[in-house]
Design an enzyme around this catalytic site. Structure first.
Site, PDB file in Angstrom:
ATOM      1  N   HIS A  62      50.937   3.818  89.418  1.00  0.00           N
ATOM      2  CA  HIS A  62      49.961   4.256  90.504  1.00  0.00           C
ATOM      3  C   HIS A  62      49.648   2.893  91.444  1.00  0.00           C
ATOM      4  CE1 HIS A  62      50.276   8.472  89.796  1.00  0.00           C
ATOM      5  NE2 HIS A  62      49.620   8.765  90.955  1.00  0.00           N
ATOM      6  N   GLU A  63      49.124   1.870  90.469  1.00  0.00           N
ATOM      7  CA  GLU A  63      48.383   0.911  91.179  1.00  0.00           C
ATOM      8  C   GLU A  63      49.593  -0.131  92.022  1.00  0.00           C
ATOM      9  OE1 GLU A  63      45.080   0.009  91.154  1.00  0.00           O
ATOM     10  OE2 GLU A  63      45.710  -1.539  92.477  1.00  0.00           O
TER      11      GLU A  63
END
Lengths: 492, 492
Positions: B412-413
């Site tokens: 996600h990051e």
């Protein structure tokens, strides 16, 4: 194919606990994994895609999923949006609530008290009128042995008595209402106090009418005794003229109904804790409404003055929409405070048994349904003393309904226009506008599916609460501003 | 008493048509008035209050009324409030949508195209690796007549082959992902183009992993033939190593799944009208999202910069709330565009049969339930290739879940931080924060009544959509502004 592969998939789904849920693991540990398929060695080969399946939102899907979660989301979004508006409001205006700033004039309070005090006098007069009519009836009945001629003469006597009684009642009730209206319009500046006085006067006027009409019919039945007098059984414990007492009338005055009956269903005792709770609700909601109108409604109304003056349609629309949420909340709180809290408290104190002051009007699928269910006291009055008699005389239901709404429109305009000193007719035409809306929504109510009812319900909410109310408030506020320049608070 | 008087009341209600409704009159005319009670003469005496009744909102009331009308009201209020905000927005900013103002750099588009073109090369390498591993396995199996010693030697050979294969796959997949990440972070300015490239690279990386793991287990089963090989029946039409073809891999690359299977359930034909409708939905919603973010999200984000800079908590809260509605709508539209429209269109073109890309996540009564249902492709990948193998090796479900979320958090990051050129860790910690939230809401999900589930559902919506998403967007936007000063558009 499907059945076997489905079994395999299910076995896998159960034997390998789901990824992200600690939650489900424990529950699954208790259900033993299927013995046949050990997922030991070949963990990376499970056929997760083993059958034809549709996305649940697709039209091909056999089952429609539940959308209950979106209901919760709607509530949360409404809370969040309004919390945001509260923060915005405080950042913009600070605290606007100010008890001392209130423009209560001494004259208003004195005049209001006098008007309230006058009402019992008028009720006493109404009682005196009925007492004399009852006396006359008693004399008539006292003379026994009836011939046809005598009966004929009795009828004539009744009719002339009724004319006389009706005139006196009309004079008495109308003077009370006219006097209050005159004083409220010309001498009571504060719209809140004015509304209270006017509301009380209208209620007493309606009660007076019901008292006179009901006693008229009771007297008629008394003068024409028969095997089946056509009177409700509940009245038998207090037959005419024994009901014509000051105590009976005083009970009717205080009871939460506009329909006079010699006898009402009564509860056995007064639960004072119930009364206390209802009164607490009423006080709490009243304060809530006051805070809401001072902090939120007032600035919106004030900001809309310029826009109405220059007839900027987009801005007026924006203002009506901004006002609609606030006026809706005030309206709902006011409904609950009055019809649930106050009338229930009053009913409990009076041991009044029939608490159906409203039915589920919020589900109304037509405007007609709404007007039949939201204010049962007025509805029952109109039904018993206006609609039914007119239909009985041969009026068409349409004409009788029109009559009911015309009367209601006049009373609404008196209730709003007089205390705000602006007889501008918005409340009147707002009520009269209900007739086409009722005609429009009536077919929707009768549709078989839920769709028609939903559309009808939406038309009701939009026309009544999202447009009608805030637009009305805006127009009366504008008229007030145009007349007085400044206002401390808008009358409800 | 009640039964008789009730009959009387009902008779009256039916014989005298209701006041305000023409609507009901016709319906009532068909039901003949009760013969016994003619309401002819004494119309003003009907006992409308003839029985003890409770207000329907009172606790004493036996039945709870339906509140369906309030659901309609909520929808209408939401529409009205947002329409108002739209008007307000236009009056304040005018039209902000501007196609030419968009800051597309030529370099971004060229680099993005190159990155997209590189992906098939890496897939071809993955195929070559598997082909050689399959060749080795075929040779091993080719040598018939097995002794125990030979089997032992085969196992060792398999393990060394796997080590070699795994290293090559890791190098191949990671170089592809690392290269894309590097280029996106350092050379692609536009966050939209960057996000597209990064998303594609992550998807291919996951597919590569699944391809390698699945073929490893298939090879293992191939080398150890037994009566019950423990393989899903659906695979029998294409047994290992016949599945190692370029066509098979290319299908997996394009198919809407992250879980490699030699065989998938397939539909019989392509309905091109279905594809066209889904693509139209996708395009329509994409334009809608773009308009919404340009006209509504962008000004809110821009206006919040000063407030974040001086850490004015009330203002930040107000901005998050204002943003929450918009980001929620964008989020819902994005979900539908991607998971319903685009993936269904893709599945139809690929004749991919299993369309369960999501289940009814909006009803999730726990965060765990949400993560299991909203994005099934990623969930199935994590379950098959991370969670199950770890639990199979003896990890506790808690630790395995932690691993899943840690991996997911990193991805996600990468997906948010790299294209926005701010590796600030908000997406990472947002994902990791899911673990305590899952633990918190798990007991609610298991409660028997609907109340626990409703609370769990509300916690999900608030934490995820009303706070988490807008706060995240705000922080990445702020970081972007701090780095570049101005932005034409926030990457989704």
């Amino acid at each position: 194919m499907a059945s076997q592969t489905e079994a395999v998939t299910t076995a896998h789904e159960h034997s390998s606990p789901s990824v992200n849920g600690f939650s489900e693991n424990k529950a699954e540990a208790t259900t033993a994994p299927t013995p046949k398929k050990r997922p030991s060695k070949y963990r990376h080969v499970a056929a997760y895609h083993a059958q034809l399946r549709q996305s649940s939102l697709s039209r091909d899907s056999e089952t429609t999923p539940s959308f209950l979660g979106f209901r919760n989301l709607m509530v949360l979004v409404l809370v969040a949006m309004n919390l945001r508006l509260i923060i915005e409001n405080f950042m913009k205006y600070g605290v606007l609530i100010c008890i001392k700033c209130h423009d209560y004039r001494k004259q208003d309070i004195i005049l209001g008290s006098v008007l309230f005090a006058l009402v019992p006098c008028h009720l006493f007069l109404a009682y005196a009128i009925e007492l004399s009519a009852a006396g006359a009836a008693k004399q008539t009945v006292g003379r026994q042995k009836k011939t046809v001629e005598e009966k004929e003469r009795d009828q004539q006597a009744f009719r002339s008595t009724w004319r006389y009684t009706a005139l006196l009642h009309s004079l008495n009730a109308s003077i009370c209402l006219a006097l209050t209206s005159f004083v409220v319009y010309f001498y009571i500046h504060h719209p809140g106090i004015g509304t209270l006085c006017q509301l009380h006067a209208i209620i007493v006027w309606l009660k007076n009418c019901s008292y006179a009409f009901t006693n008229r019919d009771l007297r008629l039945a008394y003068l024409n005794p028969s095997a089946d007098p056509g009177l409700p059984e509940i009245y038998s414990t207090c037959p005419y003229p024994r009901n014509v007492t000051l105590k009976n009338l005083a009970y009717f005055w205080m009871a939460p109904t506009l329909v006079y009956q010699p006898v009402y269903p009564r509860t056995a005792s007064i639960r004072w804790s119930f009364v206390a709770k209802r009164l607490a609700e009423f006080v709490g909601l009243s304060v809530f409404i006051w805070l809401l109108s001072a902090q939120y409604a007032a600035p919106v109304l004030r900001n809309s003055i310029d826009k109405i003056a220059v007839m900027d349609i987009a801005s007026i629309l924006e203002r009506v929409m901004k006002l609609s949420t606030i006026s809706l909340i005030i309206w709902l709180a006011g409904f609950f405070a009055l019809f649930q809290a106050l009338l229930n408290a009053l009913a409990e104190v009076m041991q009044f048994g029939d608490r159906e002051f409203y039915t589920d009007w919020w589900n109304s699928s037509s405007l007609g349904g709404y007007w039949r269910s939201w204010n049962r006291p007025v509805y029952l009055f109109m039904k018993r003393h206006v609609y039914s008699p007119l239909v009985g005389r041969g009026w068409s239901p349409l004409a009788a309904s029109g009559m009911v709404f015309a009367l209601s429109a006049i009373l609404h305009e008196m209730l709003v226009g007089l205390p705000t000193h602006n007889f501008i007719g918005v409340a009147f035409f707002g009520m009269m506008f209900q007739l086409p809306l009722i005609a429009l929504t009536a077919p929707l109510e009768k549709m078989s599916g839920p769709q028609g009812k939903t559309i009808g319900n939406c038309i009701f909410w939009v026309s009544f609460c999202l447009v009608g109310q805030p637009l009305g408030a805006l127009l009366y506020f504008f008229a007030w501003q145009a007349k007085y320049g400044s206002v401390s608070r808008m009358g409800v």
